[in-house]
Design a protein around this motif. Sequence first.
Motif, mmCIF file in Angstrom:
data_model
loop_
_atom_site.group_PDB
_atom_site.id
_atom_site.type_symbol
_atom_site.label_atom_id
_atom_site.label_comp_id
_atom_site.label_asym_id
_atom_site.label_seq_id
_atom_site.Cartn_x
_atom_site.Cartn_y
_atom_site.Cartn_z
ATOM 1 N N LYS A 168 1.951 -1.372 7.519
ATOM 2 C CA LYS A 168 2.619 -2.604 8.003
ATOM 3 C C LYS A 168 2.173 -3.780 7.328
ATOM 4 O O LYS A 168 1.077 -3.991 6.861
ATOM 5 C CB LYS A 168 2.165 -2.878 9.720
ATOM 6 C CG LYS A 168 2.707 -1.833 10.590
ATOM 7 C CD LYS A 168 2.243 -2.137 12.003
ATOM 8 C CE LYS A 168 2.472 -1.479 13.028
ATOM 9 N NZ LYS A 168 1.974 -1.707 14.590
ATOM 10 N N PRO A 169 3.202 -4.781 7.472
ATOM 11 C CA PRO A 169 2.695 -6.145 7.031
ATOM 12 C C PRO A 169 1.461 -6.635 7.703
ATOM 13 O O PRO A 169 1.680 -6.433 9.190
ATOM 14 C CB PRO A 169 3.955 -6.788 6.974
ATOM 15 C CG PRO A 169 4.988 -6.006 6.771
ATOM 16 C CD PRO A 169 4.373 -4.610 7.686
ATOM 17 N N GLY A 170 0.544 -7.112 7.212
ATOM 18 C CA GLY A 170 -0.570 -7.585 7.926
ATOM 19 C C GLY A 170 -1.676 -6.428 7.886
ATOM 20 O O GLY A 170 -2.810 -6.745 8.667
ATOM 21 N N GLY A 171 -1.430 -5.337 7.553
ATOM 22 C CA GLY A 171 -2.269 -3.917 7.517
ATOM 23 C C GLY A 171 -3.158 -4.064 6.315
ATOM 24 O O GLY A 171 -3.088 -4.649 5.420
ATOM 25 N N LYS A 172 -4.122 -2.984 6.362
ATOM 26 C CA LYS A 172 -5.078 -2.967 5.202
ATOM 27 C C LYS A 172 -5.325 -1.443 5.012
ATOM 28 O O LYS A 172 -5.244 -0.506 5.646
ATOM 29 C CB LYS A 172 -6.336 -3.588 5.483
ATOM 30 C CG LYS A 172 -7.153 -3.123 6.537
ATOM 31 C CD LYS A 172 -8.805 -3.742 6.558
ATOM 32 C CE LYS A 172 -8.488 -5.207 7.168
ATOM 33 N NZ LYS A 172 -9.847 -5.744 7.500
ATOM 34 N N LEU A 173 -5.370 -1.299 3.639
ATOM 35 C CA LEU A 173 -5.989 0.075 3.085
ATOM 36 C C LEU A 173 -7.490 0.097 2.838
ATOM 37 O O LEU A 173 -7.726 -0.742 2.117
ATOM 38 C CB LEU A 173 -4.764 0.439 1.879
ATOM 39 C CG LEU A 173 -5.380 1.382 1.095
ATOM 40 C CD1 LEU A 173 -5.416 2.946 1.734
ATOM 41 C CD2 LEU A 173 -4.768 1.726 -0.505
ATOM 42 N N LEU A 174 -8.000 0.999 3.080
ATOM 43 C CA LEU A 174 -9.427 0.992 2.695
ATOM 44 C C LEU A 174 -9.619 2.611 1.994
ATOM 45 O O LEU A 174 -9.365 3.473 2.117
ATOM 46 C CB LEU A 174 -10.403 1.077 4.010
ATOM 47 C CG LEU A 174 -10.270 0.162 4.824
ATOM 48 C CD1 LEU A 174 -9.456 0.302 6.164
ATOM 49 C CD2 LEU A 174 -11.632 -0.620 5.187
ATOM 50 N N ILE A 175 -10.142 2.372 0.691
ATOM 51 C CA ILE A 175 -10.612 3.561 -0.359
ATOM 52 C C ILE A 175 -11.946 3.546 -0.225
ATOM 53 O O ILE A 175 -12.581 2.696 -1.160
ATOM 54 C CB ILE A 175 -9.680 3.434 -1.604
ATOM 55 C CG1 ILE A 175 -8.142 3.145 -1.278
ATOM 56 C CG2 ILE A 175 -9.863 4.603 -2.435
ATOM 57 C CD1 ILE A 175 -7.476 2.863 -2.477
ATOM 58 N N LYS A 257 -1.768 -5.610 2.822
ATOM 59 C CA LYS A 257 -0.245 -5.885 2.624
ATOM 60 C C LYS A 257 0.218 -7.292 3.497
ATOM 61 O O LYS A 257 -0.111 -7.169 4.809
ATOM 62 C CB LYS A 257 0.348 -4.654 3.031
ATOM 63 C CG LYS A 257 1.984 -4.722 3.100
ATOM 64 C CD LYS A 257 2.661 -3.498 3.469
ATOM 65 C CE LYS A 257 3.887 -3.483 3.332
ATOM 66 N NZ LYS A 257 4.674 -2.161 3.851
ATOM 67 N N TYR A 258 0.672 -8.144 2.764
ATOM 68 C CA TYR A 258 1.034 -9.391 3.725
ATOM 69 C C TYR A 258 2.654 -9.441 4.171
ATOM 70 O O TYR A 258 3.154 -8.607 3.408
ATOM 71 C CB TYR A 258 0.644 -10.571 2.920
ATOM 72 C CG TYR A 258 -0.767 -10.823 2.839
ATOM 73 C CD1 TYR A 258 -1.726 -10.502 3.632
ATOM 74 C CD2 TYR A 258 -1.373 -11.463 1.633
ATOM 75 C CE1 TYR A 258 -3.102 -10.724 3.684
ATOM 76 C CE2 TYR A 258 -2.670 -11.454 1.396
ATOM 77 C CZ TYR A 258 -3.604 -11.158 2.395
ATOM 78 O OH TYR A 258 -4.874 -11.283 2.059
#
Length: 258
Positions: A168-175, A257-258
């Motif tokens: 989603k916009p405003g979401g984040k990915l953590l690797i 993701k903005y």
Amino acid sequence: MTDKTTKTKDTDEQTTHFGFEEVKWQDKQTKVAEVFHSVASKYDIMNDVMSLGIHRLWKRFTISKANIHLGARVLDIAGGTGDLSYQFTQKVGEDGLVILSDINASMLNVGKEKLTNRGCVGNIQYVQANAEALPFGDNYFDCISISFGLRNVTDKSKALHSMYQVLKPGGKLLILEFSKPLLPLLSQVYDQYSFKILPILGKLIAQDEDSYRYLAESIRKHPDQEALKSMMLEAGFDKAQYHNLTGGIVALHIGYKY
């Protein structure tokens, strides 16, 4: 180090790396699957032994940076035996959803059995899926994690694009992934441990020396901190940063993701 694909002059056939071995592009996924089918039943105990339990601290830090809220939707890619997924289920609450996803059926089955035994029902689902082509709608998840799995993906750029699409916009990915040690001395000690001791531990505990030799080799072929950050930005993430853990042996990359 960057992820590299080559083409042979004679056949124009794409190749990639499987550890230090050069293999046909289409064969890597099968070879990686064989590794994880072999180690699935001993995966958790080997993680504790080979990291001296420190992997639990790395994962705890990852959870803290996720900032998951009640009702959130979380996708745990290459979630394997479910360490992160379990923690996410405690954060999202009854109205949230965690999807534990893995391309490997053996790992997914171990994770499902483990989390079911820990009482995880209602807010978790299990999906066998390839990170390069995630079977979810666009802009669906509030947070995506992939822990010690990206280095095994054949086309990392394609996988990062797929993650961006379903976030989603405003979401984040953590690797969370092994990376490049910061200090030369630490790097030397780490190499000695990885290539001499780790395969022996794999042989003694998991009865599989070759898979843990592949593990050490796959870490060395994985993009370093800055290279992976650049790949995330190229995949569309508006911002990316990373935190070095244990001297850079592991790094947590976060994409927004903005």
